[in-house]
Structure formats: C-alpha cells, structure tokens
Motif scaffolding. Structure first.
Motif, PDB file in Angstrom:
ATOM      1  N   TYR A   1     -22.910  -5.259 -31.305  1.00  0.00           N
ATOM      2  CA  TYR A   1     -22.870  -4.227 -32.240  1.00  0.00           C
ATOM      3  C   TYR A   1     -21.752  -4.969 -33.168  1.00  0.00           C
ATOM      4  CZ  TYR A   1     -21.660  -0.337 -35.224  1.00  0.00           C
ATOM      5  OH  TYR A   1     -21.102   0.281 -36.292  1.00  0.00           O
ATOM      6  N   ARG A   2     -21.980  -4.909 -34.338  1.00  0.00           N
ATOM      7  CA  ARG A   2     -21.153  -5.105 -35.644  1.00  0.00           C
ATOM      8  C   ARG A   2     -20.950  -3.948 -36.284  1.00  0.00           C
ATOM      9  NH1 ARG A   2     -21.723  -8.625 -38.693  1.00  0.00           N
ATOM     10  NH2 ARG A   2     -19.853  -9.788 -38.364  1.00  0.00           N
ATOM     11  N   PRO A   3     -19.711  -3.484 -36.346  1.00  0.00           N
ATOM     12  CA  PRO A   3     -19.380  -2.189 -37.144  1.00  0.00           C
ATOM     13  C   PRO A   3     -19.196  -2.633 -38.777  1.00  0.00           C
ATOM     14  CG  PRO A   3     -17.316  -2.936 -36.291  1.00  0.00           C
ATOM     15  CD  PRO A   3     -18.728  -3.660 -35.537  1.00  0.00           C
TER      16      PRO A   3
ATOM     17  N   TYR B   1     -23.744   4.531 -15.532  1.00  0.00           N
ATOM     18  CA  TYR B   1     -23.206   3.398 -16.833  1.00  0.00           C
ATOM     19  C   TYR B   1     -23.755   3.730 -17.778  1.00  0.00           C
ATOM     20  CZ  TYR B   1     -20.108   0.539 -13.754  1.00  0.00           C
ATOM     21  OH  TYR B   1     -18.841   0.225 -13.227  1.00  0.00           O
ATOM     22  N   ILE B   2     -25.226   4.247 -17.907  1.00  0.00           N
ATOM     23  CA  ILE B   2     -25.779   4.448 -19.105  1.00  0.00           C
ATOM     24  C   ILE B   2     -25.099   5.285 -20.003  1.00  0.00           C
ATOM     25  CG2 ILE B   2     -27.195   6.310 -18.185  1.00  0.00           C
ATOM     26  CD1 ILE B   2     -28.488   3.820 -20.944  1.00  0.00           C
ATOM     27  N   LEU B   3     -24.343   6.311 -19.358  1.00  0.00           N
ATOM     28  CA  LEU B   3     -23.489   7.352 -20.071  1.00  0.00           C
ATOM     29  C   LEU B   3     -22.235   6.478 -20.674  1.00  0.00           C
ATOM     30  CD1 LEU B   3     -23.482  10.379 -17.599  1.00  0.00           C
ATOM     31  CD2 LEU B   3     -24.898   9.983 -19.654  1.00  0.00           C
ATOM     32  N   PHE B   4     -21.760   5.677 -19.885  1.00  0.00           N
ATOM     33  CA  PHE B   4     -20.490   4.502 -20.447  1.00  0.00           C
ATOM     34  C   PHE B   4     -21.164   3.955 -21.719  1.00  0.00           C
ATOM     35  CE2 PHE B   4     -18.061   4.051 -16.206  1.00  0.00           C
ATOM     36  CZ  PHE B   4     -17.919   5.187 -16.051  1.00  0.00           C
ATOM     37  N   LEU B   5     -22.288   3.341 -21.431  1.00  0.00           N
ATOM     38  CA  LEU B   5     -22.828   2.748 -22.763  1.00  0.00           C
ATOM     39  C   LEU B   5     -22.815   3.609 -24.120  1.00  0.00           C
ATOM     40  CD1 LEU B   5     -25.531   0.316 -21.225  1.00  0.00           C
ATOM     41  CD2 LEU B   5     -23.222  -0.217 -22.035  1.00  0.00           C
ATOM     42  N   PHE B   6     -23.244   4.496 -23.806  1.00  0.00           N
ATOM     43  CA  PHE B   6     -23.574   5.888 -24.944  1.00  0.00           C
ATOM     44  C   PHE B   6     -22.195   6.041 -25.517  1.00  0.00           C
ATOM     45  CE2 PHE B   6     -28.041   6.522 -23.446  1.00  0.00           C
ATOM     46  CZ  PHE B   6     -28.646   6.152 -24.823  1.00  0.00           C
ATOM     47  N   ALA B   7     -21.172   6.385 -24.552  1.00  0.00           N
ATOM     48  CA  ALA B   7     -19.824   6.596 -24.859  1.00  0.00           C
ATOM     49  C   ALA B   7     -19.143   5.539 -25.744  1.00  0.00           C
ATOM     50  CB  ALA B   7     -19.132   6.928 -23.852  1.00  0.00           C
ATOM     51  N   GLU B   8     -19.347   4.277 -25.376  1.00  0.00           N
ATOM     52  CA  GLU B   8     -18.959   3.066 -26.179  1.00  0.00           C
ATOM     53  C   GLU B   8     -19.413   2.903 -27.309  1.00  0.00           C
ATOM     54  OE1 GLU B   8     -19.337  -0.764 -23.835  1.00  0.00           O
ATOM     55  OE2 GLU B   8     -19.233   0.346 -21.929  1.00  0.00           O
ATOM     56  N   LEU B   9     -20.692   3.050 -27.772  1.00  0.00           N
ATOM     57  CA  LEU B   9     -21.252   3.119 -28.992  1.00  0.00           C
ATOM     58  C   LEU B   9     -20.760   3.960 -29.680  1.00  0.00           C
ATOM     59  CD1 LEU B   9     -23.707   1.519 -30.670  1.00  0.00           C
ATOM     60  CD2 LEU B   9     -25.157   3.130 -29.570  1.00  0.00           C
ATOM     61  N   GLY B  10     -20.762   5.506 -29.315  1.00  0.00           N
ATOM     62  CA  GLY B  10     -20.331   6.451 -30.095  1.00  0.00           C
ATOM     63  C   GLY B  10     -18.992   6.105 -30.623  1.00  0.00           C
TER      64      GLY B  10
ATOM     65  N   TYR C   1     -12.037   2.453 -25.539  1.00  0.00           N
ATOM     66  CA  TYR C   1     -13.321   1.919 -25.731  1.00  0.00           C
ATOM     67  C   TYR C   1     -13.237   0.503 -24.947  1.00  0.00           C
ATOM     68  CZ  TYR C   1     -16.770  -1.602 -27.317  1.00  0.00           C
ATOM     69  OH  TYR C   1     -17.636  -2.373 -27.682  1.00  0.00           O
ATOM     70  N   ALA C   2     -12.193  -0.387 -24.939  1.00  0.00           N
ATOM     71  CA  ALA C   2     -11.887  -1.591 -24.181  1.00  0.00           C
ATOM     72  C   ALA C   2     -11.800  -1.160 -22.810  1.00  0.00           C
ATOM     73  CB  ALA C   2     -10.564  -2.113 -24.473  1.00  0.00           C
ATOM     74  N   ALA C   3     -11.428  -0.040 -22.178  1.00  0.00           N
ATOM     75  CA  ALA C   3     -11.475   0.418 -20.855  1.00  0.00           C
ATOM     76  C   ALA C   3     -12.784   0.706 -20.411  1.00  0.00           C
ATOM     77  CB  ALA C   3     -10.595   1.747 -20.624  1.00  0.00           C
ATOM     78  N   LEU C   4     -13.567   1.436 -21.416  1.00  0.00           N
ATOM     79  CA  LEU C   4     -15.127   1.817 -20.919  1.00  0.00           C
ATOM     80  C   LEU C   4     -15.899   0.531 -20.853  1.00  0.00           C
ATOM     81  CD1 LEU C   4     -15.547   5.053 -23.104  1.00  0.00           C
ATOM     82  CD2 LEU C   4     -15.583   4.848 -20.716  1.00  0.00           C
ATOM     83  N   ASN C   5     -15.805  -0.383 -21.930  1.00  0.00           N
ATOM     84  CA  ASN C   5     -16.408  -1.550 -21.744  1.00  0.00           C
ATOM     85  C   ASN C   5     -16.022  -2.361 -20.396  1.00  0.00           C
ATOM     86  OD1 ASN C   5     -18.224  -3.184 -23.117  1.00  0.00           O
ATOM     87  ND2 ASN C   5     -17.037  -4.648 -23.888  1.00  0.00           N
TER      88      ASN C   5
ATOM     89  N   ALA D   1      -9.393  -6.126 -34.873  1.00  0.00           N
ATOM     90  CA  ALA D   1      -9.402  -6.298 -33.476  1.00  0.00           C
ATOM     91  C   ALA D   1     -10.623  -5.954 -32.979  1.00  0.00           C
ATOM     92  CB  ALA D   1      -8.204  -5.491 -32.753  1.00  0.00           C
ATOM     93  N   LEU D   2     -11.099  -4.712 -33.329  1.00  0.00           N
ATOM     94  CA  LEU D   2     -12.400  -4.359 -32.658  1.00  0.00           C
ATOM     95  C   LEU D   2     -13.410  -5.225 -32.940  1.00  0.00           C
ATOM     96  CD1 LEU D   2     -14.261  -2.059 -31.544  1.00  0.00           C
ATOM     97  CD2 LEU D   2     -14.253  -1.114 -33.712  1.00  0.00           C
ATOM     98  N   ILE D   3     -13.686  -5.693 -34.126  1.00  0.00           N
ATOM     99  CA  ILE D   3     -14.583  -6.646 -34.630  1.00  0.00           C
ATOM    100  C   ILE D   3     -14.515  -7.960 -33.957  1.00  0.00           C
ATOM    101  CG2 ILE D   3     -15.588  -7.896 -36.447  1.00  0.00           C
ATOM    102  CD1 ILE D   3     -14.664  -5.677 -38.308  1.00  0.00           C
ATOM    103  N   LEU D   4     -13.294  -8.770 -33.585  1.00  0.00           N
ATOM    104  CA  LEU D   4     -13.310  -9.889 -33.089  1.00  0.00           C
ATOM    105  C   LEU D   4     -13.415  -9.624 -31.598  1.00  0.00           C
ATOM    106  CD1 LEU D   4     -10.549 -11.666 -35.131  1.00  0.00           C
ATOM    107  CD2 LEU D   4     -12.873 -11.800 -35.387  1.00  0.00           C
ATOM    108  N   TYR D   5     -13.035  -8.474 -31.171  1.00  0.00           N
ATOM    109  CA  TYR D   5     -12.961  -7.919 -29.817  1.00  0.00           C
ATOM    110  C   TYR D   5     -14.609  -8.381 -29.245  1.00  0.00           C
ATOM    111  CZ  TYR D   5     -13.507  -5.281 -25.495  1.00  0.00           C
ATOM    112  OH  TYR D   5     -13.649  -4.897 -24.181  1.00  0.00           O
TER     113      TYR D   5
END
Length: 237
Positions: free
Chosen positions: A4-6, A57-66, A90-94, A215-219
């Motif tokens: 994903y690229r914000p 984990y599917i919930l984790f993925l939706f939480a990360e996207l949100g 976000y980094a912890a969830l990922n 940092a989010l983009i390059l992360y």
C-alpha cells in the motif's frame, strides 16, 4: 504485510522546516518502526502467540490498512505525538503478522534477505536523495506496475502458478527498488511545500508530522522489498 502506498497532497508554501532535519527524522522513525516490527515478530514467534492468534490475523490486516489510511489522511491535522504513537502501533501490528515468516522460512534465509534489502534500500534511497533527475514520471509508471502486481498476486492465489509466482517476485523487487528512490525524492521535494498542509503548528510539530508520514512511506517500501526478496532467496520449511 501489505502493499500500500499512502497518498500525499501538498500545496505551495514558503517552508519553515529544514530538509535535512526532516529527512533525519524520516530515517530515524522508519528505523524505529522497523525495530518495533522486528521485536514484536520475534516475541510472537518465541512465545507461540503467532500460532495462537493466527485465526485473528485477518483482523490485524484490516486494522493495519485502517491505520495507514487514517494516518495518511489526517496526519497534518493531528497532534504530532498521536501520529507517532499510531505509526508505532501500526509497526507493532505489522510485526505480529510478519512473525509468520519465522515459521515459514529458514532463519539464515531471513538474514540474507534482510541484508540484501538493507543494501538495496540504502543505495536507492541515496540515489533518490542526491539525484537531480526528476523521478516523477518514473513514479507514475511504477504506480501502474504496482497495481498490476497486486492484480497478478491475487490471480495467482487461485492459479497457484509457479511461473507467475517467480514473475511476481522479481517484478516486486524491481518495483519497490524503484519506488524507494522515487519516494525518497518525493519526500525531500515536499519538505519545501509543507507549511500549507497545516494551518497550525510550530516548526517542531510540522517537522515531526512530515517525518512520520515520510517514515511510513519508506517503511512500507522497505518491508515489501524485503518480502519479495525473501520469496526469491528463501527456502520454505
């Protein structure tokens, strides 16, 4: 683990923030995010939480996207500390979702992929930061290629084609290598346009906000580049 690229929207302004300070903050917070992800991944794998929580984990993925969407859309209007906290969450969830690779791949291959990613990311980020060539046109092509990559990845879930798997893997490395240079230049260039992104906030606040967004983009570039390299060098258990 998401591709994903914000989006970032800016308007012309007279800058109050220093380019070098912002870029220093970008790399510092990106490193903090990667460190948080690595720590959480190791803790989850070592304690067995990866297997215990795997059905969720599917919930984790939706939480990360949100979180990514919320940060990219609201970061210039929220307190800098809240933006920082949300980025680290976000980094912890990922990291929790990334912990599955510790079960799927040999540790030696993870190290090789991590070293290769760091080397390639570092080299391309330096190129993006120092080059005088405008990479904006390349960015448009890479974005279209990224959409094709996502579609091909989804299609291959159903086809399970070995040939398409390798095509997607090598294409992913090429795309995110290019995006690393493009995004680095994009972040650097946007520093001089940052003031009108927020009607309020002192220089320190603006610097922190744009540093977290960068940092989010390059992360995301680093993590996705690592995952595609791991697909190539890794031997699945």
């Amino acid at each position: 683990m998401d591709i994903y690229r914000p989006p970032v929207t800016v308007a012309a302004s007279t800058p109050r923030v220093n380019v070098n300070e912002v870029m220093k903050g970008v790399y510092m917070w990106m490193t903090a995010g990667l460190g948080t992800s690595a720590l959480v991944a190791v803790l989850f794998a070592a304690t067995g939480l990866t297997l215990t929580l795997y059905p969720a984990y599917i919930l984790f993925l939706f939480a990360e996207l949100g979180l990514v969407w919320y940060l990219s859309a609201r970061i210039m209007r929220m307190p800098a500390q809240r933006a920082t906290t949300m980025f680290l969450i976000y980094a912890a969830l990922n990291g929790a979702t990334l912990s599955v690779i510790l079960y799927a791949f040999a540790l030696s291959d993870i190290y090789v992929a991590l070293f290769a990613t760091a080397a390639m990311f570092g080299a391309m980020s330096i190129v993006g930061y120092t080059t005088t060539v405008d990479l904006s046109k390349m960015g448009s092509l890479l974005f279209m290629a990224l959409i094709g990559l996502i579609v091909a990845s989804i299609v291959n879930i159903f086809l399970a084609s070995s040939a398409l798997y390798w095509i997607v893997s090598y294409a992913g490395v090429i795309i995110f290598t290019g995006l690393t240079a493009y995004d680095t230049q994009r972040i650097k260039n946007q520093v001089v346009l940052i003031d009108q992104m927020s009607a309020e906030g002192d220089t320190a606040t603006l610097t922190r906000r744009v540093s977290i967004l960068g940092a989010l983009i390059l992360y995301l570039d680093f993590v996705n580049l690592f995952l595609f390299i791991l697909r190539i060098v890794g031997r699945r258990r």
